[in-house]
Design a protein around this motif. Structure first.
Motif, short mmCIF file in Angstrom:
data_model
loop_
_atom_site.label_atom_id
_atom_site.label_comp_id
_atom_site.label_asym_id
_atom_site.label_seq_id
_atom_site.Cartn_x
_atom_site.Cartn_y
_atom_site.Cartn_z
N ARG A 180 0.35 -3.03 14.26
CA ARG A 180 1.74 -3.48 14.13
C ARG A 180 1.85 -4.46 12.98
N VAL A 181 2.97 -4.40 12.29
CA VAL A 181 3.23 -5.35 11.21
C VAL A 181 4.62 -5.95 11.40
N SER A 189 11.84 -9.81 -1.95
CA SER A 189 10.39 -9.81 -1.79
C SER A 189 10.04 -9.64 -0.31
N VAL A 190 9.18 -8.66 -0.01
CA VAL A 190 8.80 -8.39 1.38
C VAL A 190 7.29 -8.51 1.51
N THR A 191 6.87 -9.24 2.52
CA THR A 191 5.45 -9.36 2.84
C THR A 191 5.23 -8.82 4.24
N THR A 195 -0.87 -12.83 9.34
CA THR A 195 -1.56 -12.97 8.05
C THR A 195 -1.01 -11.95 7.05
N SER A 196 -0.82 -12.39 5.80
CA SER A 196 -0.29 -11.51 4.76
C SER A 196 -1.22 -10.31 4.56
N TRP A 197 -0.63 -9.12 4.62
CA TRP A 197 -1.42 -7.89 4.46
C TRP A 197 -1.00 -7.09 3.24
N GLY A 250 -7.82 -2.35 4.25
CA GLY A 250 -7.74 -3.80 4.05
C GLY A 250 -6.90 -4.14 2.84
N LYS A 251 -6.83 -3.23 1.88
CA LYS A 251 -6.00 -3.38 0.69
C LYS A 251 -5.29 -2.06 0.44
N ALA A 252 -4.03 -1.99 0.86
CA ALA A 252 -3.28 -0.74 0.74
C ALA A 252 -2.48 -0.72 -0.55
#
Length: 267
Positions: A64-65, A110-112, A118-120, A145-147
């Protein structure tokens, strides 16, 4: 009679001084589609009982994000989730499935995406319009881990009933052929919209460009699309274990969202 006429005149004259009603601004929405291969099922036996093992780190996106949204001045903007589970806020990510909708304000920029606070993943949201964020693993790193991602228009004015949306997030060029139409090519990282209409079996084919062998067939099928539906085809890098082909494909159908006349030009 004179009083009645005077009343009408006053109403007409006064109409020009009434405050203009603000035009309702439709809410913007954001959905997410994470594409990729699921890791193989793993289990172990402990004391005669089978236990499913968690997937290896980086092999799946976060479950989930949540979204932290800022405007151009850096002020935090509120957003609303289309709740699919009241006990777990945010958007549930499942590979090759579109999430529920996130409603964002017009000023959102800007969307995080946050994974457990934690920022993904970060990206910029263009002004105006609905969008689909397509997430995928980097072909080199092969880790969630880095998309990486691309934004695709998702509103009725560009993607309405009867339309098809082709998205290529693979590392090579692709080509599509629908029925008797001329074949059209789509470069890596690009999106193309076509009108299909109602179809009960239009032949379709997807190819990819192999650096050594030239054009190779990836997918061949018959397109089915009912009235009021729209479809999406996504080509992505095959990031599973020992894939037979370098690319894979998913085809999705859904009901076109009913939007206001101000936002949709499709009948």
């Amino acid at each position: 009679m004179e009083r009645f006429t005077l009343a009408i005149v006053l109403i007409v004259l006064g109409a020009g001084f009434l405050p203009a009603q603000e035009k309702e601004v439709p809410a913007r929405t954001l959905r997410i589609l994470a594409v990729g291969d699921s890791p193989p099922f793993r289990q172990e036996i402990r004391n005669g009982i089978r236990y499913e093992l968690p997937p290896p780190e980086g092999s799946v996106p976060p479950i989930r994000v949540q979204a932290a949204i800022l405007d151009a001045e850096g002020a935090e903007q509120k957003s609303e989730y289309e709740i699919d589970n009241p006990d777990e806020p945010g958007l549930r990510l499942r590979l090759n499935n579109v999430t529920s909708r996130l409603t964002v304000p017009e000023a959102a920029l800007s969307v995080t995406l946050l994974d457990d606070g934690t920022s993904w993943h970060q990206f910029q949201l263009p002004e105006g319009g609905d969008y689909l964020l397509v997430l995928f693993r980097d072909p080199q790193l092969k880790s969630w881990g880095k998309a990486r991602s691309i934004l695709v228009p998702d509103g009725g004015s560009s993607f309405g009933a009867g339309d098809m949306r082709f998205i290529n997030v693979g590392p090579v060029n692709t080509a599509f052929a629908i029925g008797d139409r001329e074949r059209f090519e789509l470069a890596a990282g690009k999106v193309l919209f076509q009108t299909l209409g109602v179809s009960q079996g239009t032949p379709a084919q997807v190819m990819y460009q192999d650096p050594k062998r030239g054009w190779q067939r990836l997918w061949s099928s018959a397109l089915v699309q009912n009235r009021g539906e729209r479809s999406t085809i996504v080509v992505y890098f095959a990031d599973g274990e020992k894939p037979r082909r370098p690319l894979k494909l998913i085809a999705l159908r859904e009901r076109a969202v009913a939007l206001s006349k101000e936002r949709s030009t499709n009948p």
